[in-house]
Motif scaffolding. Structure first.
Motif: not given
Length: 354
Positions: A259-266, A116-129
């Protein structure tokens, strides 16, 4: 050509007000706050089959003191925050993985229903560690059975009802190390020792006293050198400051924390990362280098020399290797309020400092 121009013709498209990536305490807290403050379509995207985050498999208290003024176990707490989000009108999409972040709030998702293709006015990353596993710690020795991280242990004990060992060594003294200790105690597992490379435990009194209260010896200034055993862990070699290497018999090794941030998406996106912590680079309001994107919770790990940090950080807790569920809840709520102000044009103009 933008991501949207490429994807609109290929995948089903959904437009939302705010997309929250990650259904742990910070993500659900933010989503609940957004709905309470009048944001219409708030969608939480969670790759797991259940929402609630890490507390789902922490079968011990204390959770919920900040949020519900009650002492709860992790699974009860997780169920309660999910129910609170659903009652607030938050849409939670499970088994949904975000595979790509695009400029201006464009997302590509995969789920059992397809892409799916999603478009959001704002996106919040809370992917943890995530905890650092044995493979990244450069500990020599065999690859015997019985080597776990805290998360893997808690998943096995609380979700699968299995006991992987009886007398392990616990490596680390962070808050999660004592969560691992409580998990062991609840499961009838008796750790033989806890190891800490520094001269003092990472946690404050009285938490570090749990080891002695439970009869577990705490070794300070001690490093795990080698894991011994063929099919299963049989012992470990440890090295203490100014002492010769010694062997301790055990049937498992429990690596905790680091711990290291789960920032693979970013990391694979257009967003800038903090070069010291690998977290998404954010300003004092939690905005990323693309101001449509925000980040909150444990995925945000500012460095001490960072010019601007989210307003919920103070000199007292910066940097902090990991926040507990209650603190993540508070951070999610604070960031959600900033997003609402932003959507209303009431947040100070964005000025990114690279």
């Amino acid at each position: 050509m933008t991501l949207g121009l490429v994807m609109t013709e290929i995948f089903k498209k959904e437009i939302v007000d705010v997309a929250v990536i990650g259904a742990g305490p910070s993500g659900l807290s933010a989503a609940i706050t957004l709905k309470k403050l009048g944001i219409q379509k708030v969608v939480v995207l969670e790759r797991e089959a259940e929402a609630g985050g890490v507390p789902r498999h922490c079968g011990h208290p204390p959770f919920g003191i900040r949020e519900f003024k009650r002492v709860l176990t992790g699974p009860v707490y997780a169920k309660k925050i999910v129910e609170t989000a659903q009652n607030a009108g938050v849409i939670i999409k499970l088994k949904t993985t975000v595979t790509m972040l695009g400029a201006g709030g464009e997302l590509i998702l995969t789920s059992p229903e397809g892409t799916m293709h999603m478009i959001a006015k704002r996106v919040l990353l809370t992917t943890g560690i995530r905890e650092t596993p044995r493979s990244a710690r450069l500990v020599s020795g065999s690859r015997a059975l019985g080597i776990f991280t805290t998360g893997a242990l808690q998943s096995m004990v609380y979700l699968k009802n299995r006991i992987p060992f009886r007398n392990p060594i616990i490596v680390g003294t962070e808050i999660v190390s004592y969560s691992a200790l409580l998990t062991c105690r609840n499961a009838g597992i008796e750790p033989v020792a806890m190891l800490e490379e520094n001269s003092r435990p990472s946690v404050r009194w009285p938490i570090y006293k749990l080891a002695s209260w439970f009869g577990v010896q705490l070794f300070l200034q001690t490093k795990l050198v080698k894991i011994l055993g063929q099919e299963r862990v049989e012992a470990v070699e440890i090295s203490a400051k100014n002492d010769p290497v010694q062997n301790i018999a055990c049937d498992g090794v429990l690596f905790t924390g680091q711990y290291t941030p789960e920032s693979s998406l970013a990391r694979i996106s257009h967003l800038e990362l903090n070069p010291q912590t690998s977290s998404p680079e954010v300003d004092e309001f939690g905005r990323c280098s693309d101001p449509v994107f925000y980040a909150a919770g444990n995925v945000v790990q500012p460095s001490r020399d960072q010019a601007k940090v989210p307003i919920y950080y103070t000199n007292k807790n910066l940097p902090n290797p990991v926040e507990d569920a209650g603190q993540c809840w508070s951070q999610g709520r604070t960031t959600a309020k900033n997003i609402v102000k932003d959507l209303a044009g009431k947040l100070p103009s964005f000025s990114h400092q690279s």
